[in-house]
Design a protein around this motif. Structure first.
Motif, mmCIF file in Angstrom:
data_model
loop_
_atom_site.group_PDB
_atom_site.id
_atom_site.type_symbol
_atom_site.label_atom_id
_atom_site.label_comp_id
_atom_site.label_asym_id
_atom_site.label_seq_id
_atom_site.Cartn_x
_atom_site.Cartn_y
_atom_site.Cartn_z
ATOM 1 N N TYR A 91 24.490 81.051 20.710
ATOM 2 C CA TYR A 91 25.720 80.840 21.493
ATOM 3 C C TYR A 91 26.957 80.733 20.599
ATOM 4 C CZ TYR A 91 24.497 75.866 20.673
ATOM 5 O OH TYR A 91 24.154 74.672 20.107
ATOM 6 N N ARG A 95 31.577 70.170 34.877
ATOM 7 C CA ARG A 95 31.231 70.332 33.458
ATOM 8 C C ARG A 95 29.725 70.458 33.244
ATOM 9 N NH1 ARG A 95 28.592 68.500 29.589
ATOM 10 N NH2 ARG A 95 27.692 67.013 31.043
ATOM 11 N N ARG A 96 29.339 71.402 32.420
ATOM 12 C CA ARG A 96 27.949 71.511 31.960
ATOM 13 C C ARG A 96 28.011 72.056 30.545
ATOM 14 N NH1 ARG A 96 26.299 68.925 35.560
ATOM 15 N NH2 ARG A 96 25.670 67.770 33.736
ATOM 16 N N SER A 97 26.887 72.086 29.876
ATOM 17 C CA SER A 97 26.836 72.710 28.561
ATOM 18 C C SER A 97 26.569 74.191 28.753
ATOM 19 C CB SER A 97 25.735 72.078 27.718
ATOM 20 O OG SER A 97 26.142 70.784 27.339
ATOM 21 N N ARG A 150 25.685 77.829 27.458
ATOM 22 C CA ARG A 150 25.040 78.498 26.311
ATOM 23 C C ARG A 150 25.102 80.010 26.431
ATOM 24 N NH1 ARG A 150 22.093 74.063 27.767
ATOM 25 N NH2 ARG A 150 22.118 72.354 26.257
ATOM 26 N N GLN A 165 21.596 79.038 16.377
ATOM 27 C CA GLN A 165 21.726 79.144 17.839
ATOM 28 C C GLN A 165 22.779 80.214 18.165
ATOM 29 O OE1 GLN A 165 20.770 75.013 19.743
ATOM 30 N NE2 GLN A 165 22.019 74.608 17.947
HETATM 31 C C1 LIG Z 1 26.751 66.076 20.155
HETATM 32 C C2 LIG Z 1 26.003 67.079 20.939
HETATM 33 C C3 LIG Z 1 25.217 68.008 20.279
HETATM 34 C C4 LIG Z 1 24.530 68.977 21.009
HETATM 35 N N1 LIG Z 1 23.804 69.929 20.338
HETATM 36 C C5 LIG Z 1 23.205 70.929 21.042
HETATM 37 C C6 LIG Z 1 22.525 71.964 20.359
HETATM 38 O O1 LIG Z 1 22.443 71.985 19.127
HETATM 39 N N2 LIG Z 1 21.971 72.955 21.096
HETATM 40 C C7 LIG Z 1 22.043 72.972 22.471
HETATM 41 O O2 LIG Z 1 21.520 73.911 23.089
HETATM 42 N N3 LIG Z 1 22.686 71.972 23.146
HETATM 43 C C8 LIG Z 1 23.270 70.969 22.454
HETATM 44 N N4 LIG Z 1 23.948 69.975 23.126
HETATM 45 C C9 LIG Z 1 24.024 70.000 24.589
HETATM 46 C C10 LIG Z 1 23.039 69.000 25.218
HETATM 47 O O3 LIG Z 1 21.744 69.517 25.114
HETATM 48 C C11 LIG Z 1 23.470 68.768 26.661
HETATM 49 O O4 LIG Z 1 24.653 68.009 26.657
HETATM 50 C C12 LIG Z 1 22.395 68.048 27.467
HETATM 51 O O5 LIG Z 1 21.247 68.834 27.592
HETATM 52 C C13 LIG Z 1 22.905 67.687 28.864
HETATM 53 O O6 LIG Z 1 23.321 68.835 29.557
HETATM 54 P P1 LIG Z 1 24.803 68.950 30.125
HETATM 55 O O7 LIG Z 1 25.759 68.837 28.974
HETATM 56 O O8 LIG Z 1 24.869 70.299 30.786
HETATM 57 O O9 LIG Z 1 25.032 67.822 31.076
HETATM 58 C C14 LIG Z 1 24.624 69.002 22.421
HETATM 59 C C15 LIG Z 1 25.395 68.032 23.070
HETATM 60 C C16 LIG Z 1 26.073 67.079 22.348
HETATM 61 C C17 LIG Z 1 26.905 66.071 23.079
#
Ligand SMILES: Cc1cc2nc3c(=O)[nH]c(=O)nc-3n(C[C@H](O)[C@H](O)[C@H](O)COP(=O)(O)O)c2cc1C
Length: 440
Positions: free
Chosen positions: A352, A264-266, A268, A350
């Motif tokens: 994405y 899992r990662r975030s 974009r 954003q």
């Molecule tokens: C509640 C929540 C809101 C977030 N909002 C944004 C956002 O607005 N833009 C963004 O680029 N990432 C957003 N993120 C992603 C975080 O930046 C990301 O979880 C963090 O950098 C850690 O990276 P990972 O999820 O890949 O482990 C959000 C994450 C969470 C949990």
């Protein structure tokens, strides 16, 4: 029935919910630590503590989990579970738990960037952390129940935290054992040294005031607070519904939860032209919002928030907005058309959100929630939505899609989904879709 976690199980739970899974290096030479769960701004303000009786290979005590070296450090020696039972008003899952995890937030670690908004980030980030934790517990066949009804002051005293800078924000009862717990030893003040986290700290009064105003003063108050769980009357659909078509069990990949969490990662970057299959989309929506075991909620009482969708690109589903009817396993169409530009605007500009296949907004009618649970109900509504979204994030990766939690313009989101959403409040948004290596 006895289900007793051992040290390995506790280590797995801590690592895969709040631990550091790997490190890498940034172009600037800075070390990047990849945590198990997503968190706002990657600021990781949550800490985990373990309160346990004697376990097969761990002595009774109060421990702090250090994510930096994946270790438990004992803060107190002895069985303090009776203190937890007292502070929760004898919540049954706590009374029977051989071990309890307590999560705290150190508000400043998020608030230096997000100011007062950091208060709701507590429950957002707690939700993503707990979605991992509950999934790992389930994979270990370990009963786990989230407990939101507790007296903050008693738990904070036990952990040796001050309640203003760092405070307990939830408990998770782990395992089951019917053996009675012994009376707890006295709880003298703790003075564990901690490293300063920045040169100076600013108190954001909105955070301390909101936290204090929604705290419970005693175990008795906690017991009264959780009794009589809210039964949500789910709204009737106004038009013909589109039934979900989730994947059959045989088509769902059986990767172990540990592999999914490590993957899992975030995400974009999305492949704008690759539609999300309707079956995958249906599976994510249906599976992620099943009842969560939280002490003050009836799992059959219906979710506190409703899920509104912006469908940008789903196979066989017209572009537009929809609301989910979980009980009917169906989507109600709200408005048709290409909403990509609006999706990006709502997600604070954003891109994405425009590129991803689907945006899922969790919106709650707070009135009955606040009426039933007082202003602590806000914590629960945020948390439940965040757990659902965290589950969806993991499930998306299990189905080889990407997802990211996001920030959004609260009031605009409500206006956008109105008149259906009129009067509701924004809780959370997550987007998902086919991943791309490059920005769209
Ligand atoms: C509640 C929540 C809101 C977030 N909002 C944004 C956002 O607005 N833009 C963004 O680029 N990432 C957003 N993120 C992603 C975080 O930046 C990301 O979880 C963090 O950098 C850690 O990276 P990972 O999820 O890949 O482990 C959000 C994450 C969470 C949990």
């Amino acid at each position: 029935m006895r289900t007793i976690p051992d040290r390995d199980t506790l280590a797995r739970l801590c690592l895969l919910s709040n631990g550091i899974l790997k490190t890498g290096s940034h172009g600037t030479g800075r070390v990047i630590e990849y945590r198990a769960a997503g968190g706002t701004g990657a600021l990781y303000h949550l800490e985990l503590y373990v309160v346990c009786g004697d376990l097969p290979d761990l002595d009774a005590g109060v421990y702090h989990y250090g994510a930096h070296d994946h270790s438990l450090r004992r803060l107190r020696e002895g069985d303090y579970r009776a203190t937890l039972a007292e502070a929760t008003g004898a919540e049954p899952s706590i009374v029977e738990a051989p071990a309890v995890l307590v999560a705290t937030s150190t508000f400043w670690r998020n608030a230096w960037k997000y100011q007062g908004r950091a208060y709701r980030h507590v429950y957002w980030d707690l939700g993503t952390t707990l979605s991992n934790l509950l999934a790992v517990a389930a994979s270990s066949e370990l009963p786990a129940q989230v407990v939101m009804g507790f007296s903050e002051a008693e738990i904070n005293r036990l952990l040796g935290v001050d309640g203003e800078r760092e405070s307990a924000v939830c408990l998770v009862a782990l395992g089951r054992d019917s053996a009675p717990i012994a009376a707890a030893p006295a709880v003298p003040p703790l003075d564990a040294p901690t490293r300063p986290i920045s040169a100076r700290e600013i108190v954001f009064p909105a955070i301390t005031a909101m936290h204090a105003a929604s705290s419970l003063a005693s175990g008795d108050e906690a017991a009264t607070w959780r009794a009589g769980r809210l039964q949500r009357a789910l709204p009737e659909p106004a038009t013909d519904l589109i039934p979900l078509q989730p994947l059959g069990a045989e088509a769902i990949p059986d990767a172990p939860i540990e592999a999914v969490i490590r993957r899992r990662r975030s995400t974009r970057n999305y492949a704008v032209d690759v539609p999300a299959p309707f079956a995958a989309c249906s599976t994510l929506l249906e599976r992620s919002c099943q009842g969560v075991a939280i002490d003050c909620l009836d799992p059959a009482g219906g979710p506190l928030s409703e899920q509104y969708l912006i469908a940008n690109n789903v196979e066989g589903l017209a572009q537009g907005t929809y609301v989910l009817h979980p009980g009917r396993r169906a989507l109600e169409p709200l408005a048709a058309g290409n909403m990509r530009a609006a999706a990006a605007r709502l997600a604070s500009g954003q891109s994405y959100a425009a590129d991803a296949a689907v945006n899922v907004y969790y919106l709650a009618d707070l009135d009955p929630i606040l009426e039933r649970y007082g202003n602590r109900g806000y914590r629960v509504a945020q948390l439940e939505a965040a757990i659902f979204a965290g589950k969806l994030h993991l499930a998306a990766h299990a189905l080889d899609l990407g997802a990211v939690g996001s920030t959004s313009l609260d009031d605009e989101a409500i206006r956008f989904f109105s008149p259906h959403a009129a009067g509701k409040s924004y809780m959370f948004v997550i987007v998902f879709g086919a991943r791309s290596k490059r920005p769209a």
